[in-house]
Design an enzyme around this catalytic site. Structure first.
Site, PDB file in Angstrom:
ATOM      1  CG  PHE A 241      41.374  43.656  45.647  1.00  0.00           C
ATOM      2  CD1 PHE A 241      41.702  45.119  44.994  1.00  0.00           C
ATOM      3  CD2 PHE A 241      42.127  42.557  44.997  1.00  0.00           C
ATOM      4  CE1 PHE A 241      42.786  44.928  43.942  1.00  0.00           C
ATOM      5  CE2 PHE A 241      43.179  42.748  44.303  1.00  0.00           C
ATOM      6  CZ  PHE A 241      43.501  44.079  43.665  1.00  0.00           C
TER       7      PHE A 241
ATOM      8  CE  LYS B  32      35.427  36.412  51.913  1.00  0.00           C
ATOM      9  NZ  LYS B  32      36.283  37.678  51.657  1.00  0.00           N
TER      10      LYS B  32
ATOM     11  CD  GLU C   5      40.362  39.355  52.869  1.00  0.00           C
ATOM     12  OE1 GLU C   5      39.171  38.962  51.942  1.00  0.00           O
ATOM     13  OE2 GLU C   5      41.320  38.628  52.492  1.00  0.00           O
TER      14      GLU C   5
ATOM     15  CB  SER D   7      43.563  34.249  42.676  1.00  0.00           C
ATOM     16  OG  SER D   7      43.367  33.543  43.674  1.00  0.00           O
TER      17      SER D   7
ATOM     18  CB  CYS E  65      40.059  39.645  35.712  1.00  0.00           C
ATOM     19  SG  CYS E  65      38.308  40.071  35.042  1.00  0.00           S
TER      20      CYS E  65
ATOM     21  CD  GLU F 173      45.740  37.490  37.587  1.00  0.00           C
ATOM     22  OE1 GLU F 173      45.681  36.754  38.325  1.00  0.00           O
ATOM     23  OE2 GLU F 173      44.922  38.150  36.930  1.00  0.00           O
TER      24      GLU F 173
HETATM   25  P1  NAD Z   1      41.657  36.386  45.687  1.00  0.00           P
HETATM   26  O1  NAD Z   1      41.423  34.917  45.157  1.00  0.00           O
HETATM   27  O2  NAD Z   1      42.826  36.278  46.671  1.00  0.00           O
HETATM   28  O3  NAD Z   1      40.345  36.485  46.556  1.00  0.00           O
HETATM   29  C1  NAD Z   1      39.021  36.376  46.141  1.00  0.00           C
HETATM   30  C2  NAD Z   1      38.198  36.020  47.353  1.00  0.00           C
HETATM   31  O4  NAD Z   1      38.433  34.893  47.845  1.00  0.00           O
HETATM   32  C3  NAD Z   1      38.240  37.062  48.463  1.00  0.00           C
HETATM   33  O5  NAD Z   1      36.924  37.244  48.906  1.00  0.00           O
HETATM   34  C4  NAD Z   1      39.166  36.224  49.373  1.00  0.00           C
HETATM   35  O6  NAD Z   1      38.904  36.675  50.802  1.00  0.00           O
HETATM   36  C5  NAD Z   1      38.841  34.823  49.284  1.00  0.00           C
HETATM   37  N1  NAD Z   1      40.034  33.850  49.409  1.00  0.00           N
HETATM   38  C6  NAD Z   1      41.298  34.333  49.319  1.00  0.00           C
HETATM   39  N2  NAD Z   1      41.966  33.389  49.554  1.00  0.00           N
HETATM   40  C7  NAD Z   1      41.287  32.328  49.909  1.00  0.00           C
HETATM   41  C8  NAD Z   1      41.572  30.930  50.245  1.00  0.00           C
HETATM   42  N3  NAD Z   1      42.577  30.389  50.248  1.00  0.00           N
HETATM   43  N4  NAD Z   1      40.264  29.996  50.230  1.00  0.00           N
HETATM   44  C9  NAD Z   1      39.089  30.562  50.414  1.00  0.00           C
HETATM   45  N5  NAD Z   1      38.740  31.892  49.841  1.00  0.00           N
HETATM   46  C10 NAD Z   1      39.939  32.703  49.764  1.00  0.00           C
HETATM   47  O7  NAD Z   1      41.533  37.306  44.546  1.00  0.00           O
HETATM   48  P2  NAD Z   1      41.639  38.771  44.758  1.00  0.00           P
HETATM   49  O8  NAD Z   1      43.278  39.305  45.080  1.00  0.00           O
HETATM   50  O9  NAD Z   1      40.740  39.558  45.933  1.00  0.00           O
HETATM   51  O10 NAD Z   1      41.382  39.308  43.500  1.00  0.00           O
HETATM   52  C11 NAD Z   1      42.433  39.499  42.323  1.00  0.00           C
HETATM   53  C12 NAD Z   1      42.413  38.020  41.250  1.00  0.00           C
HETATM   54  O11 NAD Z   1      40.785  37.911  41.016  1.00  0.00           O
HETATM   55  C13 NAD Z   1      43.127  38.307  40.272  1.00  0.00           C
HETATM   56  O12 NAD Z   1      43.759  37.239  40.012  1.00  0.00           O
HETATM   57  C14 NAD Z   1      42.053  38.602  39.166  1.00  0.00           C
HETATM   58  O13 NAD Z   1      42.295  38.092  37.944  1.00  0.00           O
HETATM   59  C15 NAD Z   1      40.852  37.956  39.462  1.00  0.00           C
HETATM   60  N6  NAD Z   1      39.408  38.454  38.988  1.00  0.00           N
HETATM   61  C16 NAD Z   1      39.046  37.534  38.069  1.00  0.00           C
HETATM   62  C17 NAD Z   1      37.944  37.906  37.322  1.00  0.00           C
HETATM   63  C18 NAD Z   1      37.188  37.199  36.252  1.00  0.00           C
HETATM   64  O14 NAD Z   1      36.237  37.651  35.823  1.00  0.00           O
HETATM   65  N7  NAD Z   1      37.768  36.343  35.841  1.00  0.00           N
HETATM   66  C19 NAD Z   1      37.343  39.373  37.926  1.00  0.00           C
HETATM   67  C20 NAD Z   1      37.859  39.909  38.777  1.00  0.00           C
HETATM   68  C21 NAD Z   1      38.978  39.485  39.422  1.00  0.00           C
END
Ligand code: NAD
Length: 499
Positions: free
Chosen positions: A166, A190, A193, A243, A298, A390
């Site tokens: 997001f 994808k 959401e 994440s 991140c 985090e």
């Molecule tokens: P998230 O992991 O909750 O969601 C990321 C994506 O995965 C979304 O599209 C979501 O719909 C999907 N998703 C969520 N749960 C899932 C599951 N159980 N199975 C399959 N798909 C699933 O992350 P977020 O809250 O959208 O974003 C924040 C996180 O992203 C933080 O941990 C941040 O550090 C990380 N992030 C990392 C980087 C990097 O370069 N390492 C960059 C940006 C964000």
């Protein structure tokens, strides 16, 4: 733009504006989830619904993969330079719609307009890299033996998947799309959401730029849609950013199916400050890293390890944090649940004995929305949740240590490995620390050490699962496979093992 059913977002201020319904974009058509399921999308600044988004399942993913598969032969046969020309046009269209895209990102994500704009501009920079790929990624050929040549070509994989978080609705997809598309793949993406509208606008611009239908498909939804992308037998590779929990699960799931997976995860980034650090530079930079984008990056600083007598530097950071105005300099938090999570960490650290030097709890702007102000926790223990987990909010935990080696050991012990930074005026100290940090992206007096193009982006340890980085030439390699061709047209006069 003349795609039936698409209505460009009209918001151009912080006022709440409705964005309507965000459909899937499959094979050049806007379609709802087959089940009709929808989710609310919120504007965090207002804490109010700004629209809805399709909540897709495996059937929707299957039709997107089908569209991408049908588009693949034509896209693969399109000359490399013509594919890149479409990205050049997309760049011009993103620049034309820069303000509109920036407002959209600001509304769905909660960033300030300036932060939204900076993120779209960074997305454009990533796109520029894709535009220049035809000039940089040619394969090679040499005569390896008398009359025998070897050449290598990089070919697309086919249909590939991307899943994004997001926090940067337009920028993070641009870490993957330029390389994947210019290389000749077709994509099923994808969006998050929580922030689906910016990407839909981007897909409309890509179409306007001449991207053929079916080359880029968006399937909105949650876990079910993501798992269906990873599991689909026709999806050859998946790039994920999100994440660590989800990154590690998806990496294992895809790898067990023999797929190429690159999954970027979460982070806990340490900034180490030593007493010789420049006061003004350090204070401004640490505050920008910890509180920019409300800490929802991140690459955000979340731990400041203060070495020896660094009181002056810590006091200067506190003073900088106090200057920041919520709503003007610092944006909103993505959801009410995230506000609870973040304030829970602050409450817990306070109970455990941390001094709350700047307190961002219980804040609102104009009496509404989801907010946490800049927060500085002093005297955090290295093993406390606020020192290890985090938090993903505007919270800076200060851990006090006596020596630089102790500071480096704390950084090394954390399981993540995205970023780390040293603040010092000594070249020796800078080299000593950067060579020892367990992080893929390290900084000297720069708290958000994001490598700019052409250098690749990617962390180490639990911040990344898979080989190689996600941007730059590593990204191109991830989305391609190398075909090696060895050729001989005439009988060789000398004999060797290749004859
Ligand atoms: P998230 O992991 O909750 O969601 C990321 C994506 O995965 C979304 O599209 C979501 O719909 C999907 N998703 C969520 N749960 C899932 C599951 N159980 N199975 C399959 N798909 C699933 O992350 P977020 O809250 O959208 O974003 C924040 C996180 O992203 C933080 O941990 C941040 O550090 C990380 N992030 C990392 C980087 C990097 O370069 N390492 C960059 C940006 C964000």
């Amino acid at each position: 733009m003349s795609v039936p059913g698409f209505h460009p977002f009209t918001g151009a201020s912080d006022d709440l504006v409705q964005a309507g319904h965000c459909n899937n974009w499959i094979g050049g058509e806007l379609v709802d989830a087959r089940s009709g399921a929808r989710l609310d999308v919120h504007n965090p600044r207002h804490g109010a619904v700004m629209g809805t988004v399709a909540d897709s399942d495996a059937a929707d993913v299957a039709s997107a993969v089908e569209a991408a598969k049908a588009a693949f032969p034509g896209w693969k046969a399109t000359p490399y330079k013509e594919r890149a020309q479409i990205l050049y046009r997309l760049k011009a269209l993103m620049e034309r719609d820069l303000d509109r895209l920036s407002w959209l990102v600001s509304h769905e994500n909660g960033k300030t307009f300036a932060e939204g704009k900076a993120s779209v501009l960074k997305g454009i920079e990533c796109l520029e890299y894709g535009c220049s790929l035809p000039n940089m990624s040619a394969g090679g050929q040499i005569e390896v033996s008398r009359g025998v040549t070897c050449k290598v070509d990089y070919e697309p994989l086919g249909v590939v998947g991307c899943v994004v978080p997001f926090n940067f609705p337009v920028m993070v997809p641009m870490w993957m799309l330029p390389q994947a598309l210019v290389a000749g793949n077709t994509v099923v993406l994808k969006p998050s959401e929580q922030v689906p509208f910016g990407l839909l606008h981007l897909a409309m611009l890509a179409r306007e730029a001449g991207l053929p239908d079916g080359v880029l498909n968006l399937v909105n939804g949650r876990k079910d849609a993501v798992q269906a992308i990873v599991d689909h037998p026709d999806v050859k590779a998946v790039g994920f950013v999100g994440s660590t929990k989800v990154a590690s699960l998806l990496y294992a799931r895809g790898a067990s199916l023999g797929k190429r997976m690159l999954c970027l995860g979460g982070a806990k980034n340490h900034l180490v400050v030593v007493p010789d650090a420049d006061l003004e530079l350090t204070a401004q930079n640490v505050a920008a890293s910890a509180f920019g984008c409300a800490g929802q990056r991140c690459m955000a600083a979340s731990v400041l390890v203060a070495v020896g007598d660094a009181d002056a530097q810590v006091d200067a950071v506190v003073a900088e944090a106090e200057k920041l105005v919520l709503g003007r300099d610092v944006g909103a938090i993505i959801s009410e649940a995230a506000v609870e999570r973040i304030t829970g960490y602050i409450d817990q650290a306070e109970k455990m004995g941390a001094k709350v030097r700047v307190d961002g709890r219980g804040k609102q702007v104009d009496g509404k929305g989801w907010w946490v102000g800049p927060t500085v926790l002093d005297g955090v223990g290295r093993d406390w949740p606020a020192g290890c987990d985090e938090i993903f909010g505007p919270v800076l935990s200060i851990i006090r240590v006596k020596t630089l080696d102790e500071a480096i050991a704390i950084e090394n012990d954390n399981p993540y490995g995205n970023a780390a930074c040293i603040y010092t005026t000594s070249g020796f100290v800078a080299e000593y620390a950067t060579a020892r940090f367990e992080a893929g992206m390290v900084g000297v007096n720069i708290g958000v050490p994001v490598p700019r193009e052409p250098f690749p982006f990617g962390g180490w340890n639990q911040s990344k699962f898979g080989h190689g980085d996600i941007t730059g030439m590593d990204g191109f390699r991830f989305w391609t496979r190398a075909r090696k061709t060895t050729t001989k047209w005439a009988l060789q006069s000398d004999q060797n093992w290749m004859s």
